[in-house]
Design an enzyme around this catalytic site. Structure first.
Site, PDB file in Angstrom:
ATOM      1  N   ARG A  41      -8.875   0.037  -0.506  1.00 58.88           N
ATOM      2  CA  ARG A  41      -7.737   0.629  -1.232  1.00 58.88           C
ATOM      3  C   ARG A  41      -8.183   1.478  -2.414  1.00 58.88           C
ATOM      4  O   ARG A  41      -7.544   2.474  -2.746  1.00 58.88           O
ATOM      5  CB  ARG A  41      -6.766  -0.468  -1.719  1.00 58.88           C
ATOM      6  CG  ARG A  41      -5.882  -0.973  -0.610  1.00 58.88           C
ATOM      7  CD  ARG A  41      -4.500  -1.390  -1.080  1.00 58.88           C
ATOM      8  NE  ARG A  41      -3.666  -1.487   0.094  1.00 58.88           N
ATOM      9  CZ  ARG A  41      -2.523  -0.829   0.265  1.00 58.88           C
ATOM     10  NH1 ARG A  41      -2.039  -0.054  -0.680  1.00 58.88           N
ATOM     11  NH2 ARG A  41      -1.842  -0.958   1.379  1.00 58.88           N
ATOM     12  N   HIS A  44      -9.114   4.666  -0.911  1.00 64.10           N
ATOM     13  CA  HIS A  44      -7.879   5.356  -0.526  1.00 64.10           C
ATOM     14  C   HIS A  44      -7.244   6.064  -1.715  1.00 64.10           C
ATOM     15  O   HIS A  44      -6.680   7.154  -1.589  1.00 64.10           O
ATOM     16  CB  HIS A  44      -6.927   4.323   0.071  1.00 64.10           C
ATOM     17  CG  HIS A  44      -5.614   4.863   0.534  1.00 64.10           C
ATOM     18  ND1 HIS A  44      -4.442   4.622  -0.143  1.00 64.10           N
ATOM     19  CD2 HIS A  44      -5.293   5.638   1.584  1.00 64.10           C
ATOM     20  CE1 HIS A  44      -3.454   5.233   0.493  1.00 64.10           C
ATOM     21  NE2 HIS A  44      -3.934   5.847   1.541  1.00 64.10           N
TER      22      HIS A  44
END
Lengths: 210, 210
Positions: A41, A44
């Site tokens: 994440r 990301h």
């Protein structure tokens, strides 16, 4: 004449393709499952798979953060961007999110302690720190001051996400956090960091859903 | 025994040292003064001087953005993080900041147009787009949909800050923006981007104070 662009418009499909790309490109083998979810994440959020090389967890950091959120502990943030980036719907126990930076007492507090407003805001956290998840996505001074408060006897958080960013004190404050005895932490080494990365770490710990 | 950390605690001194470091390390010679101010803040937001290589301005982008803010035009944001990161005190004309992502009409709109909520939220911008500064710091779908709306006759913004981030559509949506005829834009090429960078660009255009 209007033309249309050819792009994926389905949010879930975009997430799935994004995370598949990250997992195929990033070097995640030194992380356990909970840690890898955080790193994916964070990647990301910034668009750089190489940031994985700079992420350092203490021994039980990811697990401790996850347990604290499951137990309903608050999330304490150094900036409004962090506080507003956390996805409420992912939180497992409707956890309170606290950012004291805009409290009217902060400017005077900052003058009194001779530090930045970002640092002074932490003096208002008090007992909320006990077992909390702390997310520092902006200010190195806030991270240094957090360690000073704990040194002075403030309640210990369950996890400190140290992702201060920039050119003055960011690397040093995160190294100091990682070296702090008995405090669970996850950091991004060096100048890299920022509110989006800190938010990504919280969102990853909040839910196992990718 | 509590110990103290040796770090700079004066906010203005931290800014000054940060920006001096950035200006000494970054390659800024291809930018004019207004553009360089934007690039310096974008670097400050992410901690990477090399991002300067990826920043592309259209001919009058920085100037158009600055003029729009001076004229009191609104700032339209694709995410709450962007909206909450902008420093109100730097804005020259108490400019309105608009983010429609959490509007209750958005989920149904998204279903109707078969696109993400981030994209559908732009359908609520309407006349506010006219001469505005648009800051896209998150969703490639929002950036693609913005171009579709303008294609279909929506009012043109004065400047589009295209800093969508990630692995699916980010690079392509920013390239499409930069190639769009007659629309002033600043982009960060490739996967890099994010709300902090978009905020930094707005904050840089808002005031000449470094």
């Amino acid at each position: 004449m209007p033309h249309t662009y050819d792009y994926i418009k389905d949010g879930q499909a975009i997430y799935a393709k994004s995370f598949a790309t990250i997992r195929s490109e990033a070097r995640l083998d030194r992380f356990n499952t909970e840690e890898a979810r955080v790193v994916v994440r964070v990647i990301h959020a910034c668009g750089m798979v190489d940031v994985a090389e700079e992420v350092i967890f203490s021994s039980h950091a990811a697990h401790a953060g996850r347990e604290a959120l499951l137990a309903g502990k608050p999330i304490l943030c150094d900036s409004q961007m962090v506080a507003h980036g956390i996805t409420r719907a992912r939180l497992p126990a409707d956890n309170p999110i606290l950012c004291t930076l805009n409290d009217p007492k902060v400017p005077e507090l900052a003058r009194q302690i001779g530090n930045t407003r970002s640092a002074a805001a932490l003096d208002l956290w008090g007992e909320h720190m006990d077992g909390a998840v702390v997310a520092i996505g902006n200010a190195p001074t806030a991270l240094f001051h957090l360690l000073e408060l704990i040194d002075a006897g403030a309640p210990r958080p369950a996890l400190v996400i140290g992702m201060a960013v920039g050119f003055v004190g960011a690397a040093e404050s995160k190294d100091a956090l990682a070296a702090y005895p008995g405090l669970e932490s996850v950091i991004v080494r060096g100048r890299l960091g920022g509110s989006a990365m800190a938010v990504a770490a919280v969102n990853a710990l909040a839910s196992e859903k990718e």
